[in-house]
Design a protein around this motif. Structure first.
Motif, short mmCIF file in Angstrom:
data_model
loop_
_atom_site.label_atom_id
_atom_site.label_comp_id
_atom_site.label_asym_id
_atom_site.label_seq_id
_atom_site.Cartn_x
_atom_site.Cartn_y
_atom_site.Cartn_z
N LYS A 73 0.84 -1.19 0.00
CA LYS A 73 0.00 0.00 0.00
C LYS A 73 0.88 1.25 0.00
CE LYS A 73 -3.95 2.27 2.04
NZ LYS A 73 -5.25 2.04 2.62
N ALA A 74 0.53 2.20 -0.87
CA ALA A 74 1.28 3.45 -0.98
C ALA A 74 0.50 4.57 -0.31
CB ALA A 74 1.53 3.78 -2.45
N ILE A 75 1.21 5.37 0.45
CA ILE A 75 0.59 6.51 1.13
C ILE A 75 1.40 7.75 0.78
CG2 ILE A 75 0.06 7.57 3.36
CD1 ILE A 75 -0.42 4.83 4.49
N THR A 76 0.72 8.80 0.39
CA THR A 76 1.38 10.06 0.03
C THR A 76 1.30 11.03 1.21
OG1 THR A 76 0.89 9.78 -2.31
CG2 THR A 76 1.41 12.00 -1.57
N PHE A 77 2.43 11.54 1.60
CA PHE A 77 2.53 12.51 2.69
C PHE A 77 2.80 13.89 2.08
CE2 PHE A 77 3.56 8.46 4.49
CZ PHE A 77 3.05 8.49 5.78
N THR A 78 2.09 14.88 2.52
CA THR A 78 2.33 16.26 2.12
C THR A 78 2.98 16.98 3.29
OG1 THR A 78 0.45 16.26 0.62
CG2 THR A 78 1.31 18.40 1.31
N ILE A 79 4.22 17.44 3.07
CA ILE A 79 4.97 18.09 4.15
C ILE A 79 5.02 19.57 3.87
CG2 ILE A 79 7.18 18.20 5.34
CD1 ILE A 79 6.47 15.16 3.28
N ASN A 80 4.69 20.35 4.87
CA ASN A 80 4.69 21.80 4.79
C ASN A 80 5.97 22.37 5.38
OD1 ASN A 80 1.98 21.81 3.77
ND2 ASN A 80 1.25 21.53 5.87
N HIS A 81 6.49 23.40 4.71
CA HIS A 81 7.67 24.07 5.23
C HIS A 81 7.32 24.85 6.50
CE1 HIS A 81 11.35 26.38 5.46
NE2 HIS A 81 10.64 27.50 5.41
N VAL A 82 8.19 24.78 7.49
CA VAL A 82 8.02 25.51 8.74
C VAL A 82 9.17 26.49 8.88
CG1 VAL A 82 7.90 25.35 11.25
CG2 VAL A 82 6.78 23.61 9.83
N ASN A 83 8.85 27.76 8.95
CA ASN A 83 9.89 28.77 9.08
C ASN A 83 10.45 28.77 10.50
OD1 ASN A 83 11.33 31.24 8.09
ND2 ASN A 83 10.21 32.16 9.78
N ARG A 84 11.74 28.78 10.61
CA ARG A 84 12.40 28.84 11.92
C ARG A 84 12.99 30.22 12.14
NH1 ARG A 84 16.40 23.91 11.17
NH2 ARG A 84 16.25 24.68 9.01
N PRO A 85 12.96 30.70 13.33
CA PRO A 85 13.52 32.03 13.60
C PRO A 85 15.03 32.02 13.48
CG PRO A 85 12.90 30.96 15.65
CD PRO A 85 12.39 30.07 14.55
N PRO A 86 15.64 33.18 13.32
CA PRO A 86 17.10 33.25 13.22
C PRO A 86 17.76 32.71 14.50
CG PRO A 86 16.10 35.30 12.52
CD PRO A 86 15.01 34.49 13.13
N VAL A 87 19.01 32.27 14.32
CA VAL A 87 19.82 31.76 15.43
C VAL A 87 20.88 32.79 15.77
CG1 VAL A 87 21.38 29.96 16.20
CG2 VAL A 87 19.41 29.37 14.78
N VAL A 88 20.96 33.14 17.05
CA VAL A 88 21.96 34.09 17.51
C VAL A 88 22.81 33.40 18.57
CG1 VAL A 88 22.40 36.34 18.54
CG2 VAL A 88 20.43 36.03 17.04
N GLU A 89 24.06 33.13 18.22
CA GLU A 89 24.96 32.53 19.20
C GLU A 89 25.66 33.63 20.00
OE1 GLU A 89 27.62 30.07 17.01
OE2 GLU A 89 26.06 28.66 16.34
N GLU A 90 26.45 33.20 20.95
CA GLU A 90 27.16 34.18 21.78
C GLU A 90 28.20 34.89 20.94
OE1 GLU A 90 29.83 34.41 25.90
OE2 GLU A 90 28.91 32.53 25.25
N LEU A 91 28.11 36.20 20.91
CA LEU A 91 28.99 37.00 20.07
C LEU A 91 30.30 37.31 20.79
CD1 LEU A 91 26.42 39.59 18.67
CD2 LEU A 91 27.25 37.52 17.55
N PRO A 92 31.38 37.44 20.04
CA PRO A 92 32.62 37.91 20.66
C PRO A 92 32.42 39.31 21.22
CG PRO A 92 33.03 36.99 18.47
CD PRO A 92 31.55 37.10 18.63
N ALA A 93 33.11 39.59 22.29
CA ALA A 93 32.97 40.90 22.93
C ALA A 93 33.47 42.00 22.01
CB ALA A 93 33.72 40.92 24.24
N PHE A 94 32.83 43.14 22.13
CA PHE A 94 33.20 44.32 21.37
C PHE A 94 34.02 45.22 22.27
CE2 PHE A 94 31.37 48.39 19.27
CZ PHE A 94 32.57 48.59 18.60
N TYR A 95 35.33 45.24 22.02
CA TYR A 95 36.23 46.04 22.83
C TYR A 95 36.43 47.39 22.16
CZ TYR A 95 37.28 41.75 25.35
OH TYR A 95 37.18 40.61 26.10
N VAL A 96 36.16 48.45 22.91
CA VAL A 96 36.19 49.79 22.34
C VAL A 96 37.32 50.61 22.94
CG1 VAL A 96 33.73 49.81 21.86
CG2 VAL A 96 34.56 50.65 24.07
N LYS A 97 37.68 51.64 22.18
CA LYS A 97 38.72 52.56 22.62
C LYS A 97 38.11 53.94 22.76
CE LYS A 97 43.35 54.11 21.39
NZ LYS A 97 44.44 54.08 20.38
#
Length: 475
Positions: A73-97
């Motif tokens: 028996k064959a079954i057809t699945f319809t898959i919908n795209h799911v948008n994922r939010p952006p990924v923000v990792e820990e950023l390097p520190a911003f050293y200022v003068k």
């Protein structure tokens, strides 16, 4: 179904006998089905393209019943795209003068969208320090005053911002740490593109951009450079655009990889130094594949193209000169028919009276000749007299014109077809050379009693070739 959602169900049959279940390989990972019919699947988030939005997959289930029956028996699945939010990792520190314009580019190495959506950065106004700005491309600019800089010494500043993907507009908050430089830190070097391994051919250009920064202040950078495992990489490949930005451009060249090696791997180390001799470096590997020398090949093919066009032009010049000479010979033959004649005299029976038979006194006045003599005056063609026929000259003129027209047509076609160097790379180039040579080596040339490749030809240049073959190209 949606991407990332788990689906569970049990497969059964209406047979009251032991049954084993299985499925055909659908080419999709993460599908689980045991022999008892327990199905489990969680489609991965990269299964459906973000532009297409949906995708259909057909999965075929098999049931093997103890009595030998097999069900499918064959079954057809319809898959919908799911948008994922952006990924923000820990950023390097911003050293200022203090009292300096400090720039910080939020790198895609730390902020990215798992679906590959374009990103837009948005500032949160209450979070932003005075005189600072955050562009939509993620560039943070700030020139802290003396009071702001001193405040950072005890308490680093954390600035929050928003990253939004497009066009779904899913948002994620990020946080950037801003601190005062308190120690002599080594400079930082960023290479764009950020790959560590590059593959290119001998005739391809490697182009890298280097961005230098220093936590203690950009003016603390002293120099930048590179070291290559292969010494054939010239120092001039690295050019300084600004003290903080360099560009590396290098083309190995056709002689870089030996033909028997096919491939060569070179290591290049980029480094930067600050005024305290603190060093930072990045290493890349460059895999160079052997490539066909198109420049040399094009030059060789052009030489063949030029030489054959030159031979065709020289043959045409010879045929033109030969036809001119034949025309002169023909005119002389026609002129000789009008002005040249020959006399034919035939001596018949002759009788004479000799003075020897007379008296000496009468010999002075008596003499006689008798008999018959025939004189014929006729007009003959000069060519027949010389031993050459007027018809032979006309035949040679006809052969000359025939061969010249054939060579001219073949040369025009060859010049036009292979005017571009890209066309001369085609395999038909050599075949068409043979066709052109065949046209020039016509068997009837021997009947003209001339040398088709005689010396002392006038010097030929590209202008002369173009006058004969208008489509001839110098490319």
């Amino acid at each position: 179904m949606n991407e990332g959602e788990e689906l569970n169900f049990i497969i059964k049959t209406n047979a009251n006998l032991p049954t084993r279940f299985s499925l055909e390989n659908a080419g999709v990972t993460n599908i689980q089905l045991d022999s008892a019919g327990n199905f489990k699947w969680q489609p991965s988030f990269d299964l459906v393209d973000r532009i297409a939005k949906t995708k259909e997959l057909t999965i075929v289930f098999h049931a093997s019943i103890a009595d030998g029956q097999r069900l499918r028996k064959a079954i057809t699945f319809t898959i919908n795209h799911v948008n994922r939010p952006p990924v923000v990792e820990e950023l390097p520190a911003f050293y200022v003068k203090q009292a300096s314009s400090n720039s910080y580019q939020i790198s895609s190495d730390y902020v990215y969208d798992p679906d590959g959506d374009p990103l837009v950065f948005k500032a949160i106004p209450p979070q932003m320090p005075e005189e600072s700005s955050l562009s939509s491309q993620g560039q943070f600019l700030w020139k802290p005053s003396r009071g702001q800089f001193n405040a950072l010494k005890a308490n680093p500043l954390f600035v929050e911002f928003i990253v939004q993907d497009q066009p779904e507009k899913a948002e994620t908050k990020g946080r950037l740490k801003i601190a005062q430089t308190q120690q002599d830190l080594p400079p930082e070097i960023l290479i764009v593109p950020g790959d560590s391994i590059f593959t290119l051919k001998e005739d391809e250009m490697l182009n890298l951009k280097l961005y230098i920064s220093d936590p203690n202040g950009d003016d603390n950078i002293r120099s930048a450079g590179f070291l290559s495992k292969d010494l054939r990489v010239p120092e001039s490949s690295l050019k300084e655009n600004t003290p903080l930005q360099y560009e590396f451009t290098w083309m190995p060249g056709y002689d870089f990889v030996e033909e028997d090696e096919k491939q060569l791997v070179n290591e290049i180390i980029f480094f930067t130094l600050d005024k305290s001799n603190n060093r930072s470096q990045r290493k890349i590997r460059v895999r160079i594949n052997d490539a066909e020398n198109l420049v040399q090949k094009d030059a060789l093919q052009y030489q063949k193209y030029y030489n054959n066009m030159l031979s065709a032009m020289q043959l045409i010049n010879i045929l033109d000169a030969n036809q001119k000479q034949l025309n002169q010979d023909y005119k002389k033959a026609r002129k000789g028919k009008k002005h040249r004649s020959i006399i034919n005299a035939t001596l018949g029976g002759v009788t004479g009276l000799s003075p020897l038979a007379l008296e000496p006194d009468n010999s002075k006045i008596v003499s006689g000749v008798g008999g018959t003599t025939v004189l014929t005056l006729g007009t003959l063609e000069a060519t027949e007299v010389i031993g050459r026929s007027k018809e032979a000259i006309l035949e040679k003129i006809k052969i000359t014109i025939e061969i010249r027209n054939k060579v001219q047509a073949a040369g025009d076609e060859f010049a036009r077809k292979y005017a571009l160097k890209s066309s001369r790379r085609n395999a038909d180039f050599e075949k068409d050379i043979d066709k052109l040579r065949t046209a020039m080596n016509d068997q009837k040339l021997v009947l003209l009693e001339i040398d088709a490749f005689q010396k002392n030809q006038p010097r030929a240049d590209t202008k002369a070739l173009r006058r004969v073959f208008i489509d001839f190209s110098e490319e």
